[in-house]
Design a protein around this motif. Structure first.
Motif, PDB file in Angstrom:
ATOM      1  N   SER A  19       0.138  11.936  -5.685  1.00 60.73           N
ATOM      2  CA  SER A  19       0.242  10.925  -6.738  1.00 60.73           C
ATOM      3  C   SER A  19      -0.768  11.227  -7.841  1.00 60.73           C
ATOM      4  CB  SER A  19      -0.003   9.539  -6.135  1.00 60.73           C
ATOM      5  OG  SER A  19      -0.324   8.615  -7.124  1.00 60.73           O
ATOM      6  N   ARG A  35      20.122   4.922  -2.389  1.00 61.64           N
ATOM      7  CA  ARG A  35      19.225   5.962  -2.874  1.00 61.64           C
ATOM      8  C   ARG A  35      19.978   7.288  -2.958  1.00 61.64           C
ATOM      9  NH1 ARG A  35      14.676   5.213  -5.010  1.00 61.64           N
ATOM     10  NH2 ARG A  35      13.639   6.899  -3.923  1.00 61.64           N
ATOM     11  N   LEU A  88      11.446   1.091  -4.816  1.00 59.61           N
ATOM     12  CA  LEU A  88      11.318   1.218  -3.363  1.00 59.61           C
ATOM     13  C   LEU A  88      10.651  -0.006  -2.747  1.00 59.61           C
ATOM     14  CD1 LEU A  88      10.451   4.967  -2.840  1.00 59.61           C
ATOM     15  CD2 LEU A  88      12.413   3.750  -1.974  1.00 59.61           C
ATOM     16  N   PHE A  89       9.679  -0.603  -3.473  1.00 56.39           N
ATOM     17  CA  PHE A  89       9.017  -1.796  -2.964  1.00 56.39           C
ATOM     18  C   PHE A  89      10.027  -2.930  -2.840  1.00 56.39           C
ATOM     19  CE2 PHE A  89       5.663  -4.542  -1.903  1.00 56.39           C
ATOM     20  CZ  PHE A  89       5.751  -5.713  -2.638  1.00 56.39           C
ATOM     21  N   THR A 110       0.826  -1.205   0.000  1.00 56.77           N
ATOM     22  CA  THR A 110       0.000   0.000   0.000  1.00 56.77           C
ATOM     23  C   THR A 110       0.860   1.255   0.000  1.00 56.77           C
ATOM     24  OG1 THR A 110      -0.166   0.003   2.409  1.00 56.77           O
ATOM     25  CG2 THR A 110      -1.949  -1.048   1.195  1.00 56.77           C
ATOM     26  N   ASP A 111       2.034   1.209   0.635  1.00 59.62           N
ATOM     27  CA  ASP A 111       2.883   2.396   0.668  1.00 59.62           C
ATOM     28  C   ASP A 111       3.615   2.615  -0.639  1.00 59.62           C
ATOM     29  OD1 ASP A 111       3.956   2.398   4.177  1.00 59.62           O
ATOM     30  OD2 ASP A 111       2.290   3.361   3.132  1.00 59.62           O
ATOM     31  N   PHE A 112       4.416   1.625  -1.063  1.00 56.82           N
ATOM     32  CA  PHE A 112       5.355   1.889  -2.151  1.00 56.82           C
ATOM     33  C   PHE A 112       4.839   1.535  -3.537  1.00 56.82           C
ATOM     34  CE2 PHE A 112       8.405   3.390   0.633  1.00 56.82           C
ATOM     35  CZ  PHE A 112       8.436   2.573   1.745  1.00 56.82           C
ATOM     36  N   LEU A 122       0.998   1.450  -4.260  1.00 53.98           N
ATOM     37  CA  LEU A 122      -0.234   2.181  -4.507  1.00 53.98           C
ATOM     38  C   LEU A 122      -0.052   3.684  -4.457  1.00 53.98           C
ATOM     39  CD1 LEU A 122      -2.859  -0.050  -2.715  1.00 53.98           C
ATOM     40  CD2 LEU A 122      -2.124  -0.071  -5.074  1.00 53.98           C
ATOM     41  N   LYS A 123       0.968   4.168  -3.708  1.00 51.69           N
ATOM     42  CA  LYS A 123       1.174   5.617  -3.651  1.00 51.69           C
ATOM     43  C   LYS A 123       2.136   6.086  -4.736  1.00 51.69           C
ATOM     44  CE  LYS A 123       0.183   5.817   1.224  1.00 51.69           C
ATOM     45  NZ  LYS A 123       0.728   5.719   2.568  1.00 51.69           N
ATOM     46  N   ASN A 124       2.569   5.168  -5.585  1.00 49.48           N
ATOM     47  CA  ASN A 124       3.485   5.526  -6.655  1.00 49.48           C
ATOM     48  C   ASN A 124       2.687   5.982  -7.874  1.00 49.48           C
ATOM     49  OD1 ASN A 124       5.667   5.736  -8.336  1.00 49.48           O
ATOM     50  ND2 ASN A 124       6.076   3.558  -8.492  1.00 49.48           N
ATOM     51  N   ARG A 145       8.835  10.278  -0.927  1.00 52.63           N
ATOM     52  CA  ARG A 145       9.039   9.109  -0.067  1.00 52.63           C
ATOM     53  C   ARG A 145       8.506   7.820  -0.662  1.00 52.63           C
ATOM     54  NH1 ARG A 145       7.858   8.900   6.114  1.00 52.63           N
ATOM     55  NH2 ARG A 145       9.067  10.789   6.007  1.00 52.63           N
ATOM     56  N   PHE A 146       7.341   7.851  -1.310  1.00 49.78           N
ATOM     57  CA  PHE A 146       6.751   6.597  -1.792  1.00 49.78           C
ATOM     58  C   PHE A 146       6.872   6.445  -3.307  1.00 49.78           C
ATOM     59  CE2 PHE A 146       5.265   5.858   2.294  1.00 49.78           C
ATOM     60  CZ  PHE A 146       4.560   6.934   2.791  1.00 49.78           C
ATOM     61  N   ILE A 147       7.618   7.344  -3.940  1.00 46.32           N
ATOM     62  CA  ILE A 147       7.640   7.350  -5.410  1.00 46.32           C
ATOM     63  C   ILE A 147       8.889   6.684  -5.950  1.00 46.32           C
ATOM     64  CG2 ILE A 147       7.641   8.842  -7.437  1.00 46.32           C
ATOM     65  CD1 ILE A 147       5.982  10.801  -5.958  1.00 46.32           C
ATOM     66  N   SER A 148       8.711   5.719  -6.841  1.00 50.07           N
ATOM     67  CA  SER A 148       9.834   5.108  -7.562  1.00 50.07           C
ATOM     68  C   SER A 148       9.688   5.499  -9.024  1.00 50.07           C
ATOM     69  CB  SER A 148       9.786   3.589  -7.461  1.00 50.07           C
ATOM     70  OG  SER A 148       9.447   3.173  -6.179  1.00 50.07           O
ATOM     71  N   ALA A 196       0.077  11.815   0.219  1.00 51.71           N
ATOM     72  CA  ALA A 196       0.767  11.006  -0.789  1.00 51.71           C
ATOM     73  C   ALA A 196      -0.178  10.629  -1.923  1.00 51.71           C
ATOM     74  CB  ALA A 196       1.351   9.749  -0.143  1.00 51.71           C
ATOM     75  N   PHE A 197      -1.427  10.250  -1.568  1.00 49.05           N
ATOM     76  CA  PHE A 197      -2.388   9.883  -2.612  1.00 49.05           C
ATOM     77  C   PHE A 197      -2.768  11.096  -3.461  1.00 49.05           C
ATOM     78  CE2 PHE A 197      -2.946   5.532  -2.146  1.00 49.05           C
ATOM     79  CZ  PHE A 197      -3.105   5.168  -0.822  1.00 49.05           C
TER      80      PHE A 197
END
Lengths: 143, 192
Positions: free
Chosen positions: B35, B173, A124-125, A105-107, A109-111, B127-130, B31-32
């Motif tokens: 995104s 990173r 990141l996942f 859910t963090d790495f 779904l928020k991507n 933080r949550f973005i790749s 974050a959502f």
């Protein structure tokens, strides 16, 4: 908490397609086609078991115990299934699956660059998953 | 008794005092939302540079408002007139209010007189973005660069601000650096 050896991790989307597969064992590495087939096989078995269950309100198979391995499965509210093949009697697999769900859910779904239901390709996942698995492995086995 | 404990009613909404409001917002909610902002802009543009510009523009609007708000709340309506003053305002006050901590470091560029850098191990927005490999050096930190640009432009220090990934030895990173390049007129008026 210490965890025993995990052989592999699968994540399948709500239609049964494999979106993530990671092999941790040294024996029995599967090629892509086999892993895809196994994922859809599990998806069907999981669905059939819900129909076959004699008790009402069954949500599918949680644990499959075989001679050489255990298979623990976790299904999210949206139908995404996380299942892990591990050695027999491995403790705390349910907790591990919940931790992996949280990482998802963090790495994933928020991507913003992840398309829903598609294979997971998020750096990141992978990084955080490797850290979680490694931490537990070192704790128990000293590997 | 009727009326006891009721908040004082103001005749005009403009007379109500500006409350400090809630200081914290859910990180997941942000974050959502962020995104979705990135995804929405991706559908509207043809290339990566355009996408970075759009994120920067979104940040610019935030920066302008944050400057006004913080000048009123934190600094008692006094404005910064010196370069180092505005930079340390951004580095500590703005960062603290927006991201919950001060920025990791503020450095002066060695190659050019008018360049400054704010560095962060990992920007909160990232933080949550790749970022996928095929997008090259794209950085969603362009949003934060836009915030800094908004603050600087509206404080009277026009600058070009960009966000870059800087790979570091021994770390998987990369660090993120916000590079601030001040315009000509700033160099002439404010000498450090």
């Amino acid at each position: 908490m210490a965890l025993a050896a995990i052989y592999s991790l699968f994540i399948i989307n709500k239609s049964g397609g494999l979106i993530y597969y990671k092999d941790y064992g040294s024996a029995g590495r599967m090629d892509t086609n086999d892993s895809l087939r196994l994922a859809s096989l599990w998806h069907s078995m999981h669905a059939i078991s819900q129909q076959l269950s004699p008790t009402p309100g069954c949500t599918g198979i949680d644990l499959l115990q075989a001679h050489n391995f255990d298979l623990h499965c976790f299904q999210s509210l949206t139908g995404t299934k996380f299942f892990v093949v591990c050695e027999t009697g491995a403790p705390n697999m349910e907790m591990l699956l919940k931790v992996i769900y949280e990482l998802y859910t963090d790495f994933v779904l928020k991507n913003p660059f992840y398309e829903m239901e598609m294979p997971i390709r998020c750096e990141l996942f992978d990084l955080n998953l490797a850290q979680v698995i490694q931490k537990d492995r070192v704790a128990l086995l000293g590997r | 008794m009727i009326g006891v404990g009721k908040a004082k009613q103001y005749a005009n909404v403009l007379d109500k005092p500006l409350s400090r409001g809630r200081q914290e917002v859910s990180l997941s909610a942000f974050a959502f939302l962020f995104s979705e902002l990135v995804q929405y802009n991706q559908t509207q543009v043809d290339n990566i540079a355009e996408l970075e510009r759009r994120l920067e523009d979104a940040g610019y609007a935030v920066g302008a408002r944050v400057l006004e708000l913080l000048c009123h709340r934190e600094k008692g309506n006094r404005r910064e007139t010196r370069l180092l003053g505005i930079l340390s305002f951004i580095h500590s006050t703005v960062w603290k209010v927006l991201f919950g901590k001060v920025a990791d470091s503020l450095e002066k560029g060695t190659e050019h007189e008018d360049e400054y850098m704010i560095s962060e191990k990992e920007l909160l927005v990232n933080r949550f973005i790749s970022v996928p490999k095929d997008m090259g050096a794209f950085n969603c930190g362009a949003f934060v660069a836009g915030i800094v640009k908004g603050v600087l432009d509206n404080a009277g220090f026009p600058a070009v601000v960009t966000a870059h990934f800087v790979p570091i030895e021994g770390q998987q990173r990369p660090r993120t650096t916000i590079l601030i390049k001040f315009a000509e007129e700033v160099k002439q008026v404010c000498i450090v």
